[in-house]
Design a protein around this motif. Sequence first.
Motif, PDB file in Angstrom:
ATOM      1  N   UNK A  22       0.854  -1.174   0.000  1.00 55.53           N
ATOM      2  CA  UNK A  22       0.000   0.000   0.000  1.00 55.53           C
ATOM      3  C   UNK A  22       0.900   1.237   0.000  1.00 55.53           C
ATOM      4  N   UNK A  23       0.454   2.257  -0.716  1.00 57.25           N
ATOM      5  CA  UNK A  23       1.258   3.474  -0.849  1.00 57.25           C
ATOM      6  C   UNK A  23       1.147   4.347   0.408  1.00 57.25           C
ATOM      7  N   UNK A  24       2.113   5.244   0.570  1.00 53.95           N
ATOM      8  CA  UNK A  24       2.176   6.106   1.748  1.00 53.95           C
ATOM      9  C   UNK A  24       0.961   7.031   1.841  1.00 53.95           C
ATOM     10  N   UNK A  25       0.449   7.483   0.700  1.00 53.36           N
ATOM     11  CA  UNK A  25      -0.726   8.362   0.760  1.00 53.36           C
ATOM     12  C   UNK A  25      -1.969   7.601   1.203  1.00 53.36           C
ATOM     13  N   UNK A  26      -2.042   6.332   0.870  1.00 59.34           N
ATOM     14  CA  UNK A  26      -3.178   5.536   1.342  1.00 59.34           C
ATOM     15  C   UNK A  26      -3.047   5.215   2.829  1.00 59.34           C
ATOM     16  N   UNK A  27      -1.825   5.108   3.314  1.00 56.91           N
ATOM     17  CA  UNK A  27      -1.626   4.968   4.760  1.00 56.91           C
ATOM     18  C   UNK A  27      -2.087   6.235   5.471  1.00 56.91           C
ATOM     19  N   UNK A  28      -1.897   7.376   4.833  1.00 58.76           N
ATOM     20  CA  UNK A  28      -2.393   8.628   5.398  1.00 58.76           C
ATOM     21  C   UNK A  28      -3.925   8.601   5.460  1.00 58.76           C
ATOM     22  N   UNK A  29      -4.548   8.004   4.452  1.00 61.23           N
ATOM     23  CA  UNK A  29      -6.004   7.853   4.470  1.00 61.23           C
ATOM     24  C   UNK A  29      -6.431   6.983   5.654  1.00 61.23           C
ATOM     25  N   UNK A  30      -5.707   5.922   5.912  1.00 69.15           N
ATOM     26  CA  UNK A  30      -5.988   5.067   7.074  1.00 69.15           C
ATOM     27  C   UNK A  30      -5.857   5.888   8.358  1.00 69.15           C
ATOM     28  N   UNK A  31      -4.801   6.686   8.443  1.00 75.74           N
ATOM     29  CA  UNK A  31      -4.596   7.527   9.629  1.00 75.74           C
ATOM     30  C   UNK A  31      -5.735   8.538   9.788  1.00 75.74           C
ATOM     31  N   UNK A  32      -6.185   9.108   8.690  1.00 72.53           N
ATOM     32  CA  UNK A  32      -7.293  10.070   8.745  1.00 72.53           C
ATOM     33  C   UNK A  32      -8.579   9.385   9.188  1.00 72.53           C
ATOM     34  N   UNK A  33      -8.792   8.168   8.736  1.00 77.63           N
ATOM     35  CA  UNK A  33      -9.973   7.414   9.161  1.00 77.63           C
ATOM     36  C   UNK A  33      -9.909   7.125  10.660  1.00 77.63           C
ATOM     37  N   UNK A  34      -8.736   6.769  11.151  1.00 77.88           N
ATOM     38  CA  UNK A  34      -8.575   6.524  12.590  1.00 77.88           C
ATOM     39  C   UNK A  34      -8.817   7.802  13.389  1.00 77.88           C
ATOM     40  N   UNK A  35      -8.325   8.924  12.876  1.00 70.53           N
ATOM     41  CA  UNK A  35      -8.576  10.205  13.522  1.00 70.53           C
ATOM     42  C   UNK A  35     -10.072  10.476  13.600  1.00 70.53           C
ATOM     43  N   UNK A  36     -10.789  10.198  12.522  1.00 68.85           N
ATOM     44  CA  UNK A  36     -12.242  10.407  12.505  1.00 68.85           C
ATOM     45  C   UNK A  36     -12.932   9.527  13.547  1.00 68.85           C
ATOM     46  N   UNK A  37     -12.490   8.294  13.691  1.00 65.78           N
ATOM     47  CA  UNK A  37     -13.079   7.389  14.681  1.00 65.78           C
ATOM     48  C   UNK A  37     -12.800   7.889  16.096  1.00 65.78           C
ATOM     49  N   UNK A  38     -11.574   8.323  16.343  1.00 71.61           N
ATOM     50  CA  UNK A  38     -11.223   8.834  17.674  1.00 71.61           C
ATOM     51  C   UNK A  38     -12.035  10.092  17.985  1.00 71.61           C
ATOM     52  N   UNK A  39     -12.150  10.985  17.002  1.00 70.32           N
ATOM     53  CA  UNK A  39     -12.927  12.199  17.219  1.00 70.32           C
ATOM     54  C   UNK A  39     -14.402  11.878  17.454  1.00 70.32           C
ATOM     55  N   UNK A  40     -14.953  10.933  16.714  1.00 69.98           N
ATOM     56  CA  UNK A  40     -16.343  10.531  16.906  1.00 69.98           C
ATOM     57  C   UNK A  40     -16.546   9.972  18.309  1.00 69.98           C
ATOM     58  N   UNK A  41     -15.634   9.123  18.741  1.00 68.25           N
ATOM     59  CA  UNK A  41     -15.731   8.528  20.069  1.00 68.25           C
ATOM     60  C   UNK A  41     -15.667   9.600  21.147  1.00 68.25           C
ATOM     61  N   UNK A  42     -14.710  10.496  21.036  1.00 72.95           N
ATOM     62  CA  UNK A  42     -14.569  11.581  22.000  1.00 72.95           C
ATOM     63  C   UNK A  42     -15.811  12.469  22.010  1.00 72.95           C
ATOM     64  N   UNK A  43     -16.296  12.824  20.838  1.00 77.17           N
ATOM     65  CA  UNK A  43     -17.497  13.654  20.735  1.00 77.17           C
ATOM     66  C   UNK A  43     -18.706  12.965  21.349  1.00 77.17           C
ATOM     67  N   UNK A  44     -18.835  11.676  21.109  1.00 79.95           N
ATOM     68  CA  UNK A  44     -19.971  10.923  21.641  1.00 79.95           C
ATOM     69  C   UNK A  44     -19.927  10.854  23.167  1.00 79.95           C
ATOM     70  N   UNK A  45     -18.762  10.584  23.706  1.00 75.37           N
ATOM     71  CA  UNK A  45     -18.614  10.504  25.163  1.00 75.37           C
ATOM     72  C   UNK A  45     -18.906  11.861  25.803  1.00 75.37           C
ATOM     73  N   UNK A  46     -18.370  12.921  25.231  1.00 72.57           N
ATOM     74  CA  UNK A  46     -18.593  14.254  25.785  1.00 72.57           C
ATOM     75  C   UNK A  46     -20.057  14.680  25.672  1.00 72.57           C
ATOM     76  N   UNK A  47     -20.690  14.307  24.568  1.00 69.71           N
ATOM     77  CA  UNK A  47     -22.120  14.601  24.408  1.00 69.71           C
ATOM     78  C   UNK A  47     -22.935  13.836  25.444  1.00 69.71           C
ATOM     79  N   UNK A  48     -22.616  12.581  25.641  1.00 66.02           N
ATOM     80  CA  UNK A  48     -23.313  11.755  26.628  1.00 66.02           C
ATOM     81  C   UNK A  48     -23.160  12.354  28.020  1.00 66.02           C
ATOM     82  N   UNK A  49     -21.951  12.768  28.355  1.00 61.31           N
ATOM     83  CA  UNK A  49     -21.707  13.325  29.689  1.00 61.31           C
ATOM     84  C   UNK A  49     -22.466  14.623  29.906  1.00 61.31           C
ATOM     85  N   UNK A  50     -22.579  15.436  28.856  1.00 62.90           N
ATOM     86  CA  UNK A  50     -23.218  16.732  29.036  1.00 62.90           C
ATOM     87  C   UNK A  50     -24.741  16.671  28.897  1.00 62.90           C
ATOM     88  N   UNK A  51     -25.233  15.920  27.947  1.00 71.10           N
ATOM     89  CA  UNK A  51     -26.675  15.923  27.677  1.00 71.10           C
ATOM     90  C   UNK A  51     -27.417  14.759  28.320  1.00 71.10           C
TER      91      UNK A  51
END
Length: 129
Positions: A1-30
């Motif tokens: 796999x090419x380095x730019x596609x590995x960056x896509x994998x990293x971006x997808x992981x970032x999106x998952x981490x951000x979604x998880x963090x956002x969900x937890x914070x939303x749950x705690x507040x609302x």
Amino acid sequence: MTADLWALVAAMLLAVVQLTLSSVLTLRQLGGAWVAGPRDESREVTGLSGRFVRAHRNLLEIFPQFVAALFLVHAAHAAGSLSTIGAWLFVIARLLYVPAYAFGPVGLRPICWLAAQVGIFVIVADLFV
């Protein structure tokens, strides 16, 4: 796999981490009843939690452009060093965007956003070299 596609994998992981963090914070507040319910009444998280949620939404707005740029250069068999540089510039800028949005001084967040957008343009530039 090419380095730019590995960056896509990293971006997808970032999106998952951000979604998880956002969900937890939303749950705690609302609360669990609102989060698990039908959400007929619109409510928004505020403060630091709201900043993390908005940072995630912003990633979702720009992510399709990133994927499309990578798709174009790969479909055209033009992926090269520029797509790699651009893809990793996008990922690093988006990674820095999160704390810049949550904690950074005024003006830092738009710089991170702009750097990510430049990364997309650099990817597409591989089509023209």
